[in-house]
Design a protein around this motif. Sequence first.
Motif, PDB file in Angstrom:
ATOM      1  N   VAL A 153      32.510  39.837  49.032  1.00 50.83           N
ATOM      2  CA  VAL A 153      33.814  41.139  49.794  1.00 50.83           C
ATOM      3  C   VAL A 153      33.518  41.795  48.595  1.00 50.83           C
ATOM      4  CG1 VAL A 153      36.036  40.336  49.362  1.00 50.83           C
ATOM      5  CG2 VAL A 153      35.219  38.616  49.393  1.00 50.83           C
ATOM      6  N   ASP A 154      33.653  43.187  49.746  1.00 45.89           N
ATOM      7  CA  ASP A 154      33.933  44.430  49.281  1.00 45.89           C
ATOM      8  C   ASP A 154      34.864  44.755  48.818  1.00 45.89           C
ATOM      9  OD1 ASP A 154      33.293  44.508  52.038  1.00 45.89           O
ATOM     10  OD2 ASP A 154      33.255  46.787  52.439  1.00 45.89           O
ATOM     11  N   ALA A 155      35.874  44.820  48.129  1.00 47.62           N
ATOM     12  CA  ALA A 155      37.818  45.395  47.718  1.00 47.62           C
ATOM     13  C   ALA A 155      37.443  46.629  47.175  1.00 47.62           C
ATOM     14  CB  ALA A 155      37.841  44.033  47.861  1.00 47.62           C
ATOM     15  N   ASP A 156      38.189  47.799  46.778  1.00 46.36           N
ATOM     16  CA  ASP A 156      39.103  47.791  46.291  1.00 46.36           C
ATOM     17  C   ASP A 156      40.147  47.505  45.776  1.00 46.36           C
ATOM     18  OD1 ASP A 156      39.931  49.475  43.700  1.00 46.36           O
ATOM     19  OD2 ASP A 156      38.650  51.538  45.178  1.00 46.36           O
ATOM     20  N   VAL A 157      40.664  46.579  44.573  1.00 49.37           N
ATOM     21  CA  VAL A 157      41.345  45.761  43.725  1.00 49.37           C
ATOM     22  C   VAL A 157      42.574  46.727  43.547  1.00 49.37           C
ATOM     23  CG1 VAL A 157      39.938  43.915  43.428  1.00 49.37           C
ATOM     24  CG2 VAL A 157      40.670  45.619  41.867  1.00 49.37           C
ATOM     25  N   SER A 158      43.151  48.324  43.489  1.00 46.11           N
ATOM     26  CA  SER A 158      43.215  48.874  42.850  1.00 46.11           C
ATOM     27  C   SER A 158      44.415  49.615  44.412  1.00 46.11           C
ATOM     28  CB  SER A 158      42.258  50.208  43.033  1.00 46.11           C
ATOM     29  OG  SER A 158      42.451  50.830  42.928  1.00 46.11           O
ATOM     30  N   GLN A 159      43.424  49.409  45.291  1.00 44.13           N
ATOM     31  CA  GLN A 159      44.137  49.946  46.152  1.00 44.13           C
ATOM     32  C   GLN A 159      45.316  48.565  47.412  1.00 44.13           C
ATOM     33  OE1 GLN A 159      43.673  53.158  47.908  1.00 44.13           O
ATOM     34  NE2 GLN A 159      42.799  53.083  45.887  1.00 44.13           N
ATOM     35  N   SER A 160      46.138  49.240  47.799  1.00 40.58           N
ATOM     36  CA  SER A 160      47.258  48.122  48.173  1.00 40.58           C
ATOM     37  C   SER A 160      45.983  47.180  49.410  1.00 40.58           C
ATOM     38  CB  SER A 160      48.229  48.199  49.157  1.00 40.58           C
ATOM     39  OG  SER A 160      47.618  49.495  50.673  1.00 40.58           O
ATOM     40  N   GLY A 161      46.108  45.939  49.815  1.00 41.84           N
ATOM     41  CA  GLY A 161      45.199  45.165  50.974  1.00 41.84           C
ATOM     42  C   GLY A 161      43.778  44.471  49.915  1.00 41.84           C
ATOM     43  N   GLY A 162      43.245  44.918  48.927  1.00 38.67           N
ATOM     44  CA  GLY A 162      42.570  45.571  48.344  1.00 38.67           C
ATOM     45  C   GLY A 162      41.973  42.952  47.896  1.00 38.67           C
ATOM     46  N   CYS A 163      42.963  42.942  47.290  1.00 38.68           N
ATOM     47  CA  CYS A 163      43.404  41.440  46.413  1.00 38.68           C
ATOM     48  C   CYS A 163      43.855  40.808  47.721  1.00 38.68           C
ATOM     49  CB  CYS A 163      44.331  41.210  46.028  1.00 38.68           C
ATOM     50  SG  CYS A 163      44.646  42.102  44.183  1.00 38.68           S
ATOM     51  N   ASP A 164      44.554  40.714  48.836  1.00 35.47           N
ATOM     52  CA  ASP A 164      44.678  39.970  50.130  1.00 35.47           C
ATOM     53  C   ASP A 164      42.918  39.762  51.090  1.00 35.47           C
ATOM     54  OD1 ASP A 164      47.328  40.246  49.793  1.00 35.47           O
ATOM     55  OD2 ASP A 164      47.555  41.345  51.002  1.00 35.47           O
ATOM     56  N   LYS A 165      42.641  41.104  50.482  1.00 35.00           N
ATOM     57  CA  LYS A 165      41.028  40.904  51.364  1.00 35.00           C
ATOM     58  C   LYS A 165      40.465  40.003  51.011  1.00 35.00           C
ATOM     59  CE  LYS A 165      37.525  43.325  52.576  1.00 35.00           C
ATOM     60  NZ  LYS A 165      36.872  44.728  53.261  1.00 35.00           N
ATOM     61  N   ILE A 166      40.377  39.257  49.757  1.00 38.28           N
ATOM     62  CA  ILE A 166      40.129  38.282  48.876  1.00 38.28           C
ATOM     63  C   ILE A 166      39.913  37.173  49.522  1.00 38.28           C
ATOM     64  CG2 ILE A 166      38.614  37.617  46.103  1.00 38.28           C
ATOM     65  CD1 ILE A 166      39.673  40.708  45.859  1.00 38.28           C
ATOM     66  N   ILE A 167      41.523  37.120  49.121  1.00 42.72           N
ATOM     67  CA  ILE A 167      42.359  36.089  49.525  1.00 42.72           C
ATOM     68  C   ILE A 167      42.228  35.405  51.111  1.00 42.72           C
ATOM     69  CG2 ILE A 167      44.476  34.597  49.322  1.00 42.72           C
ATOM     70  CD1 ILE A 167      45.681  36.431  47.384  1.00 42.72           C
ATOM     71  N   GLN A 168      42.004  36.223  52.077  1.00 37.52           N
ATOM     72  CA  GLN A 168      41.757  35.802  53.488  1.00 37.52           C
ATOM     73  C   GLN A 168      40.364  35.344  53.152  1.00 37.52           C
ATOM     74  OE1 GLN A 168      43.770  35.331  55.774  1.00 37.52           O
ATOM     75  NE2 GLN A 168      45.024  36.388  54.866  1.00 37.52           N
ATOM     76  N   ALA A 169      39.294  35.891  52.949  1.00 36.77           N
ATOM     77  CA  ALA A 169      38.095  35.174  52.496  1.00 36.77           C
ATOM     78  C   ALA A 169      37.439  33.887  52.129  1.00 36.77           C
ATOM     79  CB  ALA A 169      37.317  36.260  51.247  1.00 36.77           C
ATOM     80  N   ALA A 170      38.678  33.898  50.838  1.00 34.46           N
ATOM     81  CA  ALA A 170      38.498  32.602  50.066  1.00 34.46           C
ATOM     82  C   ALA A 170      38.752  31.350  50.991  1.00 34.46           C
ATOM     83  CB  ALA A 170      38.979  32.514  49.081  1.00 34.46           C
ATOM     84  N   LEU A 171      40.011  31.650  52.277  1.00 35.72           N
ATOM     85  CA  LEU A 171      40.997  30.710  52.819  1.00 35.72           C
ATOM     86  C   LEU A 171      40.053  29.649  54.040  1.00 35.72           C
ATOM     87  CD1 LEU A 171      43.849  32.408  54.716  1.00 35.72           C
ATOM     88  CD2 LEU A 171      43.905  31.367  52.808  1.00 35.72           C
ATOM     89  N   GLY A 172      40.667  27.971  53.533  1.00 39.15           N
ATOM     90  CA  GLY A 172      39.851  27.558  53.943  1.00 39.15           C
ATOM     91  C   GLY A 172      38.692  26.678  53.032  1.00 39.15           C
TER      92      GLY A 172
END
Length: 270
Positions: free
Chosen positions: A71-90
Amino acid sequence: MKLPDSEKNRLKQKYGQWAIVTGASSGIGLELATQLAGAGFNLIVVARHLEKLQAVEHELTSKFKIEIKVVDADVSQSGGCDKIIQAALGLNVGLLVVSAGYGTSGVFIETSLDAETNMLKVNCEALLALSHYYSRQFVRQKRGGIILMSSLVAFQGVPYSANYAATKAYVQTLAEALAIELQPHGVDVLAAAPGPIESGFGERANMKMAMSLKPSQVGVPILKALGRRTTVLPGLLTKILVYSLRTVPRWAKVRIMEKIMGGMTQHQRK
Ligand SMILES: NC(=O)c1ccc[n+]([C@@H]2O[C@H](COP(=O)([O-])OP(=O)(O)OC[C@H]3O[C@@H](n4cnc5c(N)ncnc54)[C@H](OP(=O)(O)O)[C@@H]3O)[C@@H](O)[C@H]2O)c1
Protein backbone atom coordinates in the motif's frame (compact mmCIF):
# COMPACT_ATOMS: atom_id res chain seq x y z
CA MET A 1 19.19 -11.13 15.80
CA LYS A 2 16.61 -13.82 15.15
CA LEU A 3 13.35 -14.58 16.89
CA PRO A 4 13.40 -17.99 18.57
CA ASP A 5 10.80 -20.46 17.23
CA SER A 6 8.88 -20.31 20.52
CA GLU A 7 8.46 -16.54 20.07
CA LYS A 8 7.45 -16.91 16.44
CA ASN A 9 4.74 -19.36 17.48
CA ARG A 10 3.56 -17.16 20.34
CA LEU A 11 3.26 -14.10 18.11
CA LYS A 12 1.55 -15.97 15.29
CA GLN A 13 -0.95 -17.63 17.63
CA LYS A 14 -1.80 -14.41 19.48
CA TYR A 15 -1.70 -11.90 16.64
CA GLY A 16 -1.84 -13.78 13.27
CA GLN A 17 -2.73 -14.07 10.38
CA TRP A 18 -2.09 -10.61 8.94
CA ALA A 19 0.01 -7.72 10.25
CA ILE A 20 -0.09 -4.14 9.02
CA VAL A 21 3.34 -2.47 9.16
CA THR A 22 3.57 1.22 8.29
CA GLY A 23 7.02 2.55 7.49
CA ALA A 24 7.89 -0.97 6.32
CA SER A 25 10.28 0.12 3.56
CA SER A 26 13.13 1.24 5.81
CA GLY A 27 14.79 1.11 9.21
CA ILE A 28 12.87 -0.23 12.19
CA GLY A 29 9.64 -0.87 10.25
CA LEU A 30 11.53 -2.94 7.68
CA GLU A 31 13.24 -4.94 10.43
CA LEU A 32 9.91 -5.62 12.17
CA ALA A 33 8.27 -6.59 8.85
CA THR A 34 11.15 -8.97 8.12
CA GLN A 35 10.95 -10.60 11.56
CA LEU A 36 7.17 -10.96 11.25
CA ALA A 37 7.51 -12.48 7.78
CA GLY A 38 9.98 -14.98 9.28
CA ALA A 39 7.35 -15.81 11.89
CA GLY A 40 4.83 -16.58 9.12
CA PHE A 41 2.70 -13.43 9.17
CA ASN A 42 1.14 -12.20 5.95
CA LEU A 43 1.88 -8.50 5.65
CA ILE A 44 0.31 -5.27 4.53
CA VAL A 45 3.33 -3.04 4.02
CA VAL A 46 2.89 0.72 3.89
CA ALA A 47 5.08 3.69 2.92
CA ARG A 48 4.99 6.51 0.38
CA HIS A 49 7.39 5.11 -2.22
CA LEU A 50 5.93 2.24 -4.21
CA GLU A 51 9.19 0.95 -5.71
CA LYS A 52 10.80 0.53 -2.28
CA LEU A 53 7.76 -1.39 -1.06
CA GLN A 54 7.85 -3.60 -4.15
CA ALA A 55 11.50 -4.39 -3.43
CA VAL A 56 10.52 -5.39 0.12
CA GLU A 57 7.67 -7.51 -1.25
CA HIS A 58 10.03 -9.25 -3.68
CA GLU A 59 12.66 -9.95 -1.02
CA LEU A 60 10.28 -11.22 1.66
CA THR A 61 8.09 -13.38 -0.61
CA SER A 62 11.20 -14.99 -2.11
CA LYS A 63 12.48 -15.87 1.38
CA PHE A 64 9.26 -16.76 3.19
CA LYS A 65 5.99 -18.48 2.23
CA ILE A 66 3.78 -15.51 2.97
CA GLU A 67 1.42 -13.14 1.17
CA ILE A 68 2.13 -9.42 0.95
CA LYS A 69 -0.11 -6.51 0.05
CA VAL A 70 1.66 -3.31 -0.89
CA VAL A 71 0.00 0.00 0.00
CA ASP A 72 1.68 3.19 -1.17
CA ALA A 73 0.08 5.85 0.97
CA ASP A 74 1.19 9.16 2.39
CA VAL A 75 -0.38 9.08 5.84
CA SER A 76 0.00 12.85 6.23
CA GLN A 77 -2.54 13.34 3.43
CA SER A 78 -6.28 13.01 3.82
CA GLY A 79 -7.29 9.56 2.65
CA GLY A 80 -3.85 8.06 3.45
CA CYS A 81 -5.04 6.01 6.40
CA ASP A 82 -8.32 5.11 4.66
CA LYS A 83 -6.31 3.59 1.82
CA ILE A 84 -4.62 1.28 4.34
CA ILE A 85 -7.91 0.35 5.99
CA GLN A 86 -9.55 -0.36 2.62
CA ALA A 87 -6.65 -2.57 1.54
CA ALA A 88 -6.97 -4.61 4.74
CA LEU A 89 -10.76 -5.12 4.61
CA GLY A 90 -11.72 -8.77 4.80
CA LEU A 91 -8.28 -9.89 5.96
CA ASN A 92 -7.72 -11.43 9.36
CA VAL A 93 -5.61 -8.59 10.76
CA GLY A 94 -4.37 -9.20 14.31
CA LEU A 95 -1.36 -6.90 14.54
CA LEU A 96 -0.80 -3.22 13.81
CA VAL A 97 2.73 -1.81 13.79
CA VAL A 98 2.91 1.97 13.35
CA SER A 99 6.51 2.74 12.43
CA ALA A 100 5.96 5.43 9.76
CA GLY A 101 7.36 8.55 11.31
CA TYR A 102 10.16 11.04 11.11
CA GLY A 103 11.90 13.79 13.02
CA THR A 104 12.80 17.42 12.50
CA SER A 105 15.52 19.34 14.27
CA GLY A 106 17.01 22.76 14.70
CA VAL A 107 16.28 26.04 16.41
CA PHE A 108 12.48 26.10 16.84
CA ILE A 109 11.89 29.63 15.59
CA GLU A 110 13.86 28.88 12.42
CA THR A 111 11.81 25.81 11.49
CA SER A 112 9.01 25.87 8.95
CA LEU A 113 5.54 25.61 10.47
CA ASP A 114 4.34 23.57 7.48
CA ALA A 115 7.11 21.00 8.00
CA GLU A 116 6.41 20.80 11.74
CA THR A 117 2.66 20.40 11.13
CA ASN A 118 3.26 17.69 8.55
CA MET A 119 5.35 15.75 11.09
CA LEU A 120 2.55 16.10 13.63
CA LYS A 121 0.16 14.58 11.07
CA VAL A 122 2.41 11.59 10.39
CA ASN A 123 3.70 10.93 13.92
CA CYS A 124 0.47 11.66 15.81
CA GLU A 125 -2.68 12.16 13.72
CA ALA A 126 -2.22 9.16 11.43
CA LEU A 127 -1.04 7.02 14.36
CA LEU A 128 -4.19 8.04 16.25
CA ALA A 129 -6.47 7.25 13.29
CA LEU A 130 -5.00 3.79 12.76
CA SER A 131 -4.84 2.99 16.49
CA HIS A 132 -8.47 4.06 16.89
CA TYR A 133 -9.76 2.00 13.98
CA TYR A 134 -7.83 -1.16 14.83
CA SER A 135 -8.42 -0.88 18.61
CA ARG A 136 -12.15 -1.13 17.86
CA GLN A 137 -11.64 -3.99 15.43
CA PHE A 138 -9.34 -5.89 17.80
CA VAL A 139 -11.74 -5.43 20.75
CA ARG A 140 -14.55 -6.86 18.59
CA GLN A 141 -12.25 -9.78 17.71
CA LYS A 142 -11.21 -10.10 21.39
CA ARG A 143 -7.59 -10.34 20.27
CA GLY A 144 -4.89 -8.19 18.73
CA GLY A 145 -1.62 -6.34 19.21
CA ILE A 146 -0.57 -2.75 18.56
CA ILE A 147 3.04 -1.54 18.47
CA LEU A 148 3.55 2.23 18.46
CA MET A 149 6.97 3.77 17.85
CA SER A 150 7.82 6.08 20.70
CA SER A 151 11.43 7.14 21.38
CA LEU A 152 14.02 7.86 24.02
CA VAL A 153 13.18 11.52 23.46
CA ALA A 154 9.59 10.96 24.64
CA PHE A 155 10.42 11.21 28.34
CA GLN A 156 11.43 14.88 28.61
CA GLY A 157 11.61 18.05 26.55
CA VAL A 158 14.40 18.08 23.96
CA PRO A 159 15.76 21.47 22.91
CA TYR A 160 16.66 21.62 19.18
CA SER A 161 14.18 18.85 18.44
CA ALA A 162 11.33 20.26 20.48
CA ASN A 163 8.37 19.35 18.30
CA TYR A 164 9.68 15.89 17.37
CA ALA A 165 10.16 15.03 21.06
CA ALA A 166 6.66 16.38 21.77
CA THR A 167 5.17 14.09 19.10
CA LYS A 168 6.88 11.11 20.73
CA ALA A 169 5.66 12.13 24.20
CA TYR A 170 2.17 11.98 22.68
CA VAL A 171 2.79 8.48 21.33
CA GLN A 172 4.26 7.24 24.62
CA THR A 173 1.39 8.64 26.70
CA LEU A 174 -1.28 7.32 24.34
CA ALA A 175 0.27 3.83 24.30
CA GLU A 176 0.60 3.64 28.09
CA ALA A 177 -3.08 4.45 28.56
CA LEU A 178 -4.37 2.24 25.75
CA ALA A 179 -2.38 -0.68 27.12
CA ILE A 180 -4.47 -0.51 30.30
CA GLU A 181 -7.83 0.17 28.58
CA LEU A 182 -7.50 -2.57 26.00
CA GLN A 183 -5.81 -5.29 28.05
CA PRO A 184 -9.11 -6.64 29.52
CA HIS A 185 -10.34 -7.09 25.92
CA GLY A 186 -7.39 -9.30 24.99
CA VAL A 187 -5.61 -6.53 23.08
CA ASP A 188 -1.93 -5.79 23.82
CA VAL A 189 -0.42 -2.34 23.25
CA LEU A 190 3.31 -1.65 23.32
CA ALA A 191 5.27 1.60 23.19
CA ALA A 192 8.68 0.91 21.67
CA ALA A 193 11.14 3.60 22.73
CA PRO A 194 14.54 3.13 21.13
CA GLY A 195 17.53 5.45 21.31
CA PRO A 196 19.41 6.44 18.16
CA ILE A 197 19.10 3.89 15.33
CA GLU A 198 20.97 3.81 12.00
CA SER A 199 18.25 4.25 9.42
CA GLY A 200 16.83 6.83 7.04
CA PHE A 201 15.82 8.82 10.13
CA GLY A 202 19.05 10.80 10.73
CA GLU A 203 19.23 12.16 7.18
CA ARG A 204 15.59 13.23 7.06
CA ALA A 205 15.83 14.81 10.53
CA ASN A 206 19.15 16.46 9.62
CA MET A 207 20.70 15.06 12.81
CA LYS A 208 24.20 13.66 13.15
CA MET A 209 23.47 10.34 14.84
CA ALA A 210 25.94 9.19 17.49
CA MET A 211 26.15 5.95 19.49
CA SER A 212 23.48 4.39 17.31
CA LEU A 213 22.25 0.81 17.13
CA LYS A 214 21.27 -1.08 14.00
CA PRO A 215 17.60 -1.88 13.33
CA SER A 216 18.55 -5.57 13.57
CA GLN A 217 19.44 -5.00 17.25
CA VAL A 218 16.02 -3.66 18.21
CA GLY A 219 13.43 -5.61 16.18
CA VAL A 220 13.56 -8.82 18.22
CA PRO A 221 13.42 -7.12 21.67
CA ILE A 222 10.42 -5.09 20.50
CA LEU A 223 8.50 -8.16 19.33
CA LYS A 224 9.44 -10.15 22.43
CA ALA A 225 8.04 -7.37 24.64
CA LEU A 226 4.63 -7.31 22.95
CA GLY A 227 2.06 -8.81 25.32
CA ARG A 228 4.53 -8.78 28.21
CA ARG A 229 5.19 -5.10 28.87
CA THR A 230 3.75 -1.67 28.12
CA THR A 231 7.03 0.00 27.17
CA VAL A 232 10.20 -1.49 25.79
CA LEU A 233 13.59 0.23 25.70
CA PRO A 234 15.11 -2.02 23.05
CA GLY A 235 18.87 -2.63 23.10
CA LEU A 236 21.39 -2.41 25.92
CA LEU A 237 22.52 1.08 24.92
CA THR A 238 18.95 2.40 25.06
CA LYS A 239 18.53 0.93 28.56
CA ILE A 240 21.83 2.43 29.75
CA LEU A 241 20.85 5.87 28.42
CA VAL A 242 17.45 5.78 30.15
CA TYR A 243 18.46 4.12 33.43
CA SER A 244 21.50 6.38 33.90
CA LEU A 245 19.11 9.37 33.89
CA ARG A 246 16.46 7.72 36.06
CA THR A 247 17.28 9.61 39.26
CA VAL A 248 17.95 12.89 37.49
CA PRO A 249 15.13 15.47 37.93
CA ARG A 250 13.13 16.20 34.79
CA TRP A 251 14.41 19.80 34.44
CA ALA A 252 17.99 18.51 34.52
CA LYS A 253 17.19 15.83 31.92
CA VAL A 254 16.01 18.63 29.62
CA ARG A 255 19.36 20.39 30.14
CA ILE A 256 21.25 17.16 29.37
CA MET A 257 19.16 16.71 26.23
CA GLU A 258 19.98 20.30 25.26
CA LYS A 259 23.68 19.31 25.27
CA ILE A 260 23.14 16.03 23.42
CA MET A 261 20.77 17.36 20.74
CA GLY A 262 22.77 20.58 20.54
CA GLY A 263 25.73 18.42 19.50
CA MET A 264 23.68 16.36 17.06
CA THR A 265 22.43 19.52 15.30
CA GLN A 266 25.55 21.72 15.73
CA HIS A 267 26.38 21.45 12.00
CA GLN A 268 23.16 23.37 11.21
CA ARG A 269 24.39 26.44 13.07
CA LYS A 270 27.90 26.70 11.51
N1 LIG B 1 16.03 6.08 13.95
C1 LIG B 1 15.98 6.51 15.20
O1 LIG B 1 16.98 6.96 15.76
C2 LIG B 1 14.69 6.40 15.97
C3 LIG B 1 14.75 6.40 17.37
C4 LIG B 1 13.57 6.32 18.08
C5 LIG B 1 12.35 6.24 17.42
N2 LIG B 1 12.33 6.26 16.05
C6 LIG B 1 11.01 6.19 15.39
O2 LIG B 1 10.93 4.97 14.71
C7 LIG B 1 10.06 5.10 13.58
C8 LIG B 1 10.75 4.54 12.37
O3 LIG B 1 11.91 5.32 12.11
P1 LIG B 1 13.15 4.73 11.29
O4 LIG B 1 14.36 5.00 12.08
O5 LIG B 1 12.87 3.35 10.86
O6 LIG B 1 13.14 5.75 10.06
P2 LIG B 1 13.27 5.51 8.48
O7 LIG B 1 14.35 4.53 8.18
O8 LIG B 1 13.38 6.89 7.91
O9 LIG B 1 11.86 4.87 8.07
C9 LIG B 1 10.69 5.63 8.05
C10 LIG B 1 9.61 4.87 7.31
O10 LIG B 1 8.39 5.62 7.34
C11 LIG B 1 7.90 5.83 6.01
N3 LIG B 1 7.24 7.13 5.98
C12 LIG B 1 7.77 8.33 6.25
N4 LIG B 1 6.88 9.30 6.07
C13 LIG B 1 5.74 8.71 5.67
C14 LIG B 1 4.43 9.16 5.32
N5 LIG B 1 4.14 10.48 5.29
N6 LIG B 1 3.48 8.26 4.97
C15 LIG B 1 3.77 6.94 4.95
N7 LIG B 1 4.99 6.44 5.27
C16 LIG B 1 5.95 7.31 5.62
C17 LIG B 1 9.18 5.77 5.14
O11 LIG B 1 8.93 5.42 3.79
P3 LIG B 1 8.70 6.53 2.64
O12 LIG B 1 9.82 7.52 2.76
O13 LIG B 1 8.67 5.78 1.35
O14 LIG B 1 7.38 7.13 2.95
C18 LIG B 1 9.94 4.64 5.84
O15 LIG B 1 9.42 3.40 5.43
C19 LIG B 1 9.71 6.59 13.50
O16 LIG B 1 8.44 6.78 14.09
C20 LIG B 1 10.78 7.26 14.33
O17 LIG B 1 10.33 8.46 14.88
C21 LIG B 1 13.47 6.31 15.30
